[in-house]
Design an enzyme around this catalytic site. Structure first.
Site, PDB file in Angstrom:
ATOM      1  N   LYS A  78       0.887  -1.170   0.000  1.00 54.97           N
ATOM      2  CA  LYS A  78       0.000   0.000   0.000  1.00 54.97           C
ATOM      3  C   LYS A  78       0.917   1.211   0.000  1.00 54.97           C
ATOM      4  CE  LYS A  78      -3.971  -1.923   2.319  1.00 54.97           C
ATOM      5  NZ  LYS A  78      -4.737  -2.033   3.529  1.00 54.97           N
ATOM      6  N   ASP A 143       4.669 -15.484  -7.499  1.00 55.13           N
ATOM      7  CA  ASP A 143       3.791 -15.727  -8.650  1.00 55.13           C
ATOM      8  C   ASP A 143       4.548 -16.141  -9.916  1.00 55.13           C
ATOM      9  OD1 ASP A 143       1.890 -14.782  -6.873  1.00 55.13           O
ATOM     10  OD2 ASP A 143       1.890 -12.758  -7.723  1.00 55.13           O
ATOM     11  N   GLU A 238      -5.902 -18.791  -7.791  1.00 55.33           N
ATOM     12  CA  GLU A 238      -6.804 -17.712  -7.342  1.00 55.33           C
ATOM     13  C   GLU A 238      -7.273 -16.819  -8.497  1.00 55.33           C
ATOM     14  OE1 GLU A 238      -4.667 -15.101  -4.665  1.00 55.33           O
ATOM     15  OE2 GLU A 238      -3.213 -14.528  -6.203  1.00 55.33           O
TER      16      GLU A 238
HETATM   17  O1  F6P Z   1       1.972 -11.241  -5.568  1.00 55.14           O
HETATM   18  C1  F6P Z   1       2.096 -12.092  -4.496  1.00 55.14           C
HETATM   19  C2  F6P Z   1       0.775 -12.366  -3.882  1.00 55.14           C
HETATM   20  O2  F6P Z   1       0.970 -13.239  -2.790  1.00 55.14           O
HETATM   21  C3  F6P Z   1      -0.296 -12.892  -4.829  1.00 55.14           C
HETATM   22  O3  F6P Z   1      -0.098 -14.249  -5.152  1.00 55.14           O
HETATM   23  C4  F6P Z   1      -1.555 -12.572  -4.061  1.00 55.14           C
HETATM   24  O4  F6P Z   1      -2.649 -12.405  -4.917  1.00 55.14           O
HETATM   25  C5  F6P Z   1      -1.220 -11.276  -3.412  1.00 55.14           C
HETATM   26  O5  F6P Z   1       0.186 -11.196  -3.348  1.00 55.14           O
HETATM   27  C6  F6P Z   1      -1.772 -11.125  -2.009  1.00 55.14           C
HETATM   28  O6  F6P Z   1      -1.388  -9.898  -1.501  1.00 55.14           O
HETATM   29  P1  F6P Z   1      -1.713  -9.362  -0.046  1.00 55.14           P
HETATM   30  O7  F6P Z   1      -0.372  -9.232   0.619  1.00 55.14           O
HETATM   31  O8  F6P Z   1      -2.336  -8.036  -0.253  1.00 55.14           O
HETATM   32  O9  F6P Z   1      -2.581 -10.317   0.657  1.00 55.14           O
END
Ligand code: F6P
Length: 375
Positions: A78, A143, A238
């Site tokens: 963020k 990812d 996902e």
């Molecule tokens: O990019 C890495 C990742 O773990 C993704 O696989 C997933 O969609 C996202 O970050 C989750 O992010 P957060 O930290 O906002 O839960």
């Protein structure tokens, strides 16, 4: 007074992953040997601007971090520096922030800033570079979706965790003759689902790159039952598209960041329960894939990336990112790496091998399955 030594800075941006500390350690060890001092900015790019926050990095405080998960520098996905929002839409960073970051680097005599991140964080690094800041990039993400590099570090560790989960699900699914759905991360790429699905012996693998239907998934479950296999493991990414289109996510309206994917596993399980009249259970692996100790492969890759990033700074090759192009680690423009996401090729040998073994990707059109686009 002794002359100040030139300084290399490092920061970790975006979601964490196993291997970040291994990069930090490698940067520090390699930089010190070349006569640089080292600092680490805290909480990603936020540490570059008011209130500027950083810590000196040396042999002592990086001595035992090779195998530690997370990042000793902290991270955030963020904050004020945002280059990607929604489903990958690019936005410009406030030029005032970029200028503040430039001032910080000047004031601290930073010769080069190593930005460790995924597509979002490297898109920020690219904008810093275009603003004239001396940055180099290191590709990180579980990812594995960054262009220009065969692998990002973190991916192998995430696949190991997801594979271990499948190993465990096999035995409980068999005991209860259940269909079990495992939801894994990966954003808009199916790399984790594909690799863990194959390594963990999944029976159905649903990924964003291959449109699928419930008819084909149900057919796979019934075909297995006809062969006496009463349990089936479904791995779903996902970011897999819901049949008929659309992503499953719960991003609060107006959030200034990329959509937060998740929830497809539960929905797949609910639909299969209805259609098959069977007991179906879901496991959402979530952030377990991001935590913990990096695998030996990730430690090795992260270490090489860190050392090579220092070499890029030393040679003044700013605006480049290190990449793994087997068997070499080399530099490539960050702009090239973030241009296009790396996704699974449905015609790849991995997909073909899985199909040859009878794994379903939910797109089969055999008699009784219906068309792939059908829900
Ligand atoms: O990019 C890495 C990742 O773990 C993704 O696989 C997933 O969609 C996202 O970050 C989750 O992010 P957060 O930290 O906002 O839960």
């Amino acid at each position: 007074m002794a002359a100040r030594r030139p300084c290399i800075a490092v920061l970790t941006g975006g979601g964490d992953c196993p291997g970040l500390n291994a990069v930090i350690r490698a940067v520090v060890k390699a930089a010190l040997r070349l006569g640089y001092d080292c600092i680490g900015f805290l909480r990603g790019y936020e540490g570059l601007v008011d209130p500027v926050s950083y810590m000196p990095l040396d042999r002592q405080n990086t001595a035992e971090i090779l195998l530690r998960g997370g990042t000793i520098l902290g991270s955030t996905n963020k904050g004020r520096f945002t280059a990607l929002v929604g489903e990958g839409e690019r936005v410009r960073i406030d030029p005032e922030l970029l200028s503040q970051a430039a001032d910080t680097l000047r004031r601290l005599s930073v010769t080069g800033l190593v930005c460790v991140g995924g597509d979002g964080s490297l898109s920020i690094a690219q904008q810093l570079h275009e603003h004239g800041l001396p940055v180099v990039g290191v590709p990180k993400t579980i990812d594995n979706d960054l262009g220009s590099t065969a692998f990002t570090f973190g991916f192998d560790s995430a696949v190991a965790t997801a594979t271990d989960a499948l190993d465990r699900l096999h035995t409980t699914a068999a005991s209860h003759e259940r269909v079990m759905v495992l939801e894994v991360m990966g954003r808009h790429a199916g790399w984790i689902a594909l690799h863990a699905g194959i390594a963990g012996g999944g029976d159905v693998i649903l990924i964003p790159e291959i449109p699928w239907s419930f008819a084909a998934v149900c057919h796979q479950v019934r075909a297995r039952e006809a062969e006496g296999r009463r349990s089936t493991l479904v791995v779903v990414a996902e970011g897999a598209q819901w049949p008929g289109g659309g992503l499953v996510h719960d991003t609060p309206a107006g959030e200034k960041r990329q959509v937060r994917l998740g929830g497809i596993g539960e929905r797949v399980a609910a639909e299969l329960t209805q259609r098959l009249d069977r007991e179906v259970r879901t496991v959402v692996l979530g952030h377990l894939q991001r935590g913990g100790t990096p695998t030996p492969f990730d430690r090795m890759l992260a270490t090489q990336f860190g050392a090579h990033a220092v070499a890029l700074v030393h040679e003044g090759r700013f605006g480049e990112m290190v990449r793994y192009r087997p068997p070499h680690i080399e530099g490539v423009p960050i702009a090239d790496a973030i241009r296009e996401l790396s996704v699974v090729d449905p015609a790849s040998s991995a997909v073909r091998a899985a199909r040859a073994l009878g794994v379903s990707f939910g797109d089969e059109t055999a008699a009784g399955c219906g068309a792939a686009a059908e829900g």
